[in-house]
Design a protein around this motif. Structure first.
Motif, short mmCIF file in Angstrom:
data_model
loop_
_atom_site.label_atom_id
_atom_site.label_comp_id
_atom_site.label_asym_id
_atom_site.label_seq_id
_atom_site.Cartn_x
_atom_site.Cartn_y
_atom_site.Cartn_z
N GLU A 141 1.02 -1.24 0.09
CA GLU A 141 -0.07 -0.03 0.00
C GLU A 141 0.82 1.23 0.04
N ILE A 142 0.31 2.30 -0.42
CA ILE A 142 0.96 3.55 -0.37
C ILE A 142 0.48 4.27 0.92
N PRO A 143 1.43 4.45 1.87
CA PRO A 143 1.22 4.77 3.36
C PRO A 143 0.59 6.37 3.30
N VAL A 144 -0.34 6.70 4.04
CA VAL A 144 -0.64 8.05 4.16
C VAL A 144 -0.26 8.17 5.92
N VAL A 145 0.58 9.25 5.97
CA VAL A 145 1.28 9.45 7.19
C VAL A 145 0.50 10.69 7.61
N ILE A 146 -0.16 10.74 8.72
CA ILE A 146 -0.98 12.00 9.44
C ILE A 146 -0.15 12.16 10.58
N GLN A 147 0.39 13.39 10.59
CA GLN A 147 1.23 14.06 11.95
C GLN A 147 0.18 14.55 12.78
N LEU A 148 0.11 14.15 14.15
CA LEU A 148 -0.62 14.81 14.92
C LEU A 148 0.12 15.32 16.13
N GLN A 149 -0.38 16.22 16.97
CA GLN A 149 0.04 17.15 18.02
C GLN A 149 -0.75 17.02 19.21
N ASN A 150 -0.21 16.89 20.45
CA ASN A 150 -1.01 16.84 21.62
C ASN A 150 -1.83 15.59 21.89
N GLU A 151 -1.26 14.63 21.17
CA GLU A 151 -1.90 13.22 21.27
C GLU A 151 -1.28 12.01 21.75
N LYS A 152 -1.80 10.92 22.00
CA LYS A 152 -0.87 9.82 22.55
C LYS A 152 -0.11 9.41 21.36
N TYR A 153 -0.46 9.44 20.09
CA TYR A 153 0.25 9.27 18.97
C TYR A 153 0.81 10.29 18.41
N ASP A 154 2.02 10.29 17.92
CA ASP A 154 2.79 11.47 16.89
C ASP A 154 2.60 11.37 15.51
N ARG A 155 2.03 10.24 15.14
CA ARG A 155 1.81 10.16 13.77
C ARG A 155 1.07 8.81 13.67
N LEU A 156 0.21 8.64 12.51
CA LEU A 156 -0.43 7.68 12.20
C LEU A 156 0.22 7.17 10.65
N VAL A 157 0.23 5.87 10.58
CA VAL A 157 0.76 5.37 9.17
C VAL A 157 -0.21 4.20 8.86
N LEU A 158 -1.17 4.76 7.69
CA LEU A 158 -2.26 3.99 7.38
C LEU A 158 -2.28 3.44 6.07
N GLY A 159 -2.97 2.53 5.63
CA GLY A 159 -3.39 1.96 4.25
C GLY A 159 -4.77 2.11 4.03
N VAL A 160 -5.14 3.12 3.10
CA VAL A 160 -6.45 3.44 2.72
C VAL A 160 -6.60 3.31 1.22
N ASN A 201 -8.01 5.10 -1.22
CA ASN A 201 -7.46 6.37 -2.11
C ASN A 201 -6.70 7.28 -1.49
N PRO A 202 -5.43 6.88 -1.16
CA PRO A 202 -4.54 7.77 -0.43
C PRO A 202 -4.36 9.35 -0.80
N GLU A 203 -4.25 9.31 -2.17
CA GLU A 203 -3.90 10.67 -2.55
C GLU A 203 -5.15 11.79 -2.23
N GLN A 204 -6.63 11.20 -2.34
CA GLN A 204 -7.61 11.61 -2.15
C GLN A 204 -7.66 12.04 -0.57
N LEU A 205 -7.33 11.09 0.27
CA LEU A 205 -7.54 11.24 1.81
C LEU A 205 -6.58 12.45 2.16
N VAL A 206 -5.32 12.49 1.67
CA VAL A 206 -4.39 13.51 2.13
C VAL A 206 -4.91 14.88 1.55
N GLN A 207 -5.57 15.04 0.46
CA GLN A 207 -5.93 16.33 0.14
C GLN A 207 -7.29 16.81 0.98
N SER A 208 -8.06 15.73 1.29
CA SER A 208 -9.09 15.97 2.05
C SER A 208 -8.66 16.50 3.60
#
Length: 116
Positions: A83-102, A104-111
């Motif tokens: 899969e092409i991983p979507v990396v979501i950076q977080l702040q002030n959360e338990k997780y610093d980042r999420l690495v996810l398979g979805v 439509n990765p390009e569409q999710l990143v844009q959204s």
């Protein structure tokens, strides 16, 4: 098959592992205020990086699921090697980042980035 359903609802980012991924990640869903999301990107190279210490979840040759700790950061993975991983950076959360398979990765990143 996609490993996650990800959407924005009521100013919250919602991540729902799909099918057996609920068992392998030990999570049925994750919810974050959109104000805690710093950004999203595509990063195929992240799968080759060291993941750190697994703390609940699964790792096989072609799949990472659950929480991993490295360099004082915690990352939630639910992604397969093909899969092409979507990396979501977080702040002030338990997780610093999420690495996810979805699906439509390009569409999710844009959204996600359009909401910030």
């Amino acid at each position: 098959m996609m490993g996650n359903r990800v959407y924005i609802q009521q100013n919250q980012l919602v991540v729902e592992p799909v099918g057996l991924n609920k068992l392998t990640t030990l999570k049925t869903h994750l919810i974050f205020p959109i104000t805690h999301v710093a950004g999203a990107s595509l990063d195929s190279g992240i799968l080759a990086d060291p993941k750190g210490l697994r703390a609940g979840g699964t790792h096989t040759t072609n799949y990472w699921g659950g929480s991993f700790h490295q360099n004082n950061e915690t990352t939630f993975y639910n992604v397969k090697a093909n899969e092409i991983p979507v990396v979501i950076q977080l702040q002030n959360e338990k997780y610093d980042r999420l690495v996810l398979g979805v699906k439509n990765p390009e569409q999710l990143v844009q959204s996600i980035n359009n909401q910030l």
